[in-house]
Design an enzyme around this catalytic site. Structure first.
Site, PDB file in Angstrom:
ATOM      1  N   GLU A 177      -5.798  -8.539   0.127  1.00 17.27           N
ATOM      2  CA  GLU A 177      -6.481  -8.043   1.322  1.00 17.27           C
ATOM      3  C   GLU A 177      -7.930  -7.773   0.945  1.00 17.27           C
ATOM      4  O   GLU A 177      -8.203  -6.878   0.135  1.00 17.27           O
ATOM      5  CB  GLU A 177      -5.844  -6.759   1.887  1.00 17.27           C
ATOM      6  N   GLU A 201       0.808  -1.228   0.000  1.00 14.55           N
ATOM      7  CA  GLU A 201       0.000   0.000   0.000  1.00 14.55           C
ATOM      8  C   GLU A 201       0.837   1.272   0.000  1.00 14.55           C
ATOM      9  O   GLU A 201       0.550   2.237   0.725  1.00 14.55           O
ATOM     10  CB  GLU A 201      -0.966  -0.009   1.196  1.00 14.55           C
TER      11      GLU A 201
END
Length: 506
Positions: free
Chosen positions: A303, A172
């Protein structure tokens, strides 16, 4: 109301990867410490691994488990986690504002993941670290012997290489919450060079490029295009992340300010997964065309989950203080099921999936420190998908009732996915309506089908939960007299607001 699905055995979406239904453990909250690892717990083995939790994990039959993060990895130093435990440094983890004792490190994880039967996915630090650190960890984990790092691994007790095949190139790094946030051009370059160096150490590994952290960021999907242009030929997968909650808040770590969605709106939001996957596929294929490449980029949805508000308080700068410890409702479970089906319907391009997270943080499994463990009802959905979504996904043509909400149009009351393998035909269904639904499947299989079972998960109270006092409030039930099998036709009645799995022997 009646829904009709038309399927033909030769009209397939694609093969289901054995890595599609996996999970994720991060050094976050109480996922590791008092979750999977708690020396001194009555059920702990000689390694400190909670065997009450391991029993539940084993029943999931997970394909992969990602580690050690997550946001944690952008400040992670793997060298702190090896060697004698008593000599490992105790440090601040600024990602989650915790104390990290490093008593559970690489060697402990590899022993633990072996007990689960899942394949490990390891995430490297490309937030505060770089190429040297990336190549060194691959040498430590995967090189046989005769070099500094491989010999050190052997000195630390692992004579044979760990043989980790899947590596995430950071986490991320488009997000402003990340340690070492990067511009896409900056990240794309370092990820490309790190992947090259890692594969020069071990050319059998596969790498996962960081895609957009969430479609909620304004950089989506431009980030994905730019990082792919920089690293396309040296990576094997592009990562997707997304969490769906009832509030549509940009920051899921803070209490919500907006109004809760009603049930029809909340359950419709699984269609955002379908859209996200299809948009990222289009982005990948644009870059493939731009580069005149023969290579198809596959996706790692590493995720994904529903999100709910925490029920235990977090205390900063402690070891194992809970973050997002929550008990999911029946309503959450229905949405979770539809999110899983959205991923399954795109099995031709999504080859890796990690429900996030496995224990204690928006979890499948809940624990109390020193005490009991039990499961959220989402656990049972995951158990059915990971054990029975095997083979190939069939295309289905849908005809049936739909509804509109402000945030989504043409939402099917019955969400579905049909899976075919050598032994069985498996039909997964979510009823988004409070009314019983009749589902008819028109197929062309020559074999006479016989029902193995119809499993159903539901509760008349959509806010019902599994709690430490009522651990089996919501659990799978076997439904009888609900399915009729005729020549080339399946008919099933599914209860209102329910998850269903129909297994039929061919």
């Amino acid at each position: 109301m009646k829904t009709t699905l038309t399927a033909r055995k030769t009209f397939t979406v694609g093969e289901i990867s054995p890595r599609l239904f996996g999970s994720f453990v991060e050094h976050m909250g109480s996922v590791i410490y008092t979750g999977i690892y708690e020396p001194g717990h009555p059920t702990a083995d000689e390694n400190g691994f909670r065997q009450d939790v391991m029993k539940l994990i084993n029943e999931l039959n997970l394909g992969v488990i990602r580690y050690p993060g997550g946001n944690f990895t952008s400040g992670y130093d793997w060298k702190d986690t090896i060697g004698p435990v008593e000599q490992r440094p105790r440090k601040i983890d600024i990602a989650w504002r915790a104390i990290e004792p490093n008593t559970f490190g690489i060697h402990e994880f590899m022993k633990w993941v072996e007990q689960t039967g899942a394949e490990p996915i390891f995430t490297i630090n490309l937030g505060t670290k770089g190429i040297d650190d990336a190549r060194d960890i691959v040498e430590y984990c995967n090189f046989p012997e005769g070099t500094y790092w491989s010999d050190l691994r052997q000195q630390n007790g692992a004579k044979e290489p760990f043989g980790i095949k899947l590596w995430c190139l950071g986490n991320e790094l488009d997000g402003p919450w990340q340690i070492g946030t990067k511009l896409p051009e900056e990240y794309g370059r370092i990820a490309n060079e790190a992947a090259k160096a890692m594969k020069w150490v071990d050319d059998s590994i596969e790498t996962v490029l960081v895609g957009s952290s969430t479609p909620r960021l304004s950089s989506y999907p431009e980030w994905d295009r730019l990082v792919l242009e920089a690293a396309y030929e040296n990576v094997d997968y592009l990562a997707l992340h997304n969490y769906i909650d009832k509030y549509d808040e940009d920051d899921l770590t803070r209490p919500p300010k907006t109004e809760r969605d009603d049930t029809p709106t909340y359950l419709a939001k699984s269609k955002r997964f379908d859209r996200q996957i299809e948009e990222i596929i289009a982005t990948c294929d644009y870059v493939k065309a731009l580069k005149r490449s023969e290579k198809t980029m596959y996706l790692a949805f590493d995720e994904w989950n529903v999100h709910a508000q925490p029920e235990k308080e977090n205390h900063p700068f402690e070891v194992g203080s809970p973050i997002d410890w929550c008990q999911f409702t029946m309503e959450d479970t229905l949405l979770f099921g539809s999110l899983g089906l959205a991923i399954l319907r795109h099995a031709d391009r999504v080859k890796i999936g990690c429900q996030s997270l496995l224990v204690n943080t928006i979890p499948l499994i809940l624990t109390d420190a020193g005490g009991d463990c039990w499961v959220n009802p989402t656990y049972f959905v995951m158990e059915q998908l990971s054990n029975y979504a095997k083979g190939e996904v069939l295309q289905t043509q849908f005809s049936g009732p739909t509804y509109d909400v402000d945030k989504m149009k043409q939402v099917e009351y019955v969400d579905s996915c049909l899976v075919n393998n050598e032994e069985e035909l498996v039909l997964f269904l979510v009823n988004r309506s409070k009314e019983e639904q009749l589902v008819e499947v028109d197929h062309d299989f020559d074999q006479s089908l016989s029902l193995i079972e119809h499993r159903f998960i539901g509760d008349h109270d959509l806010l019902a939960k599994n709690t430490r006092d009522k651990q089996e409030q919501i659990k799978p039930q076997i439904v009888t007299d609900s399915v009729t099998l005729e020549d080339k036709k399946i008919e099933a009645k599914i209860p209102g607001y329910s998850w269903n799995m129909l297994r039929m022997k061919k």
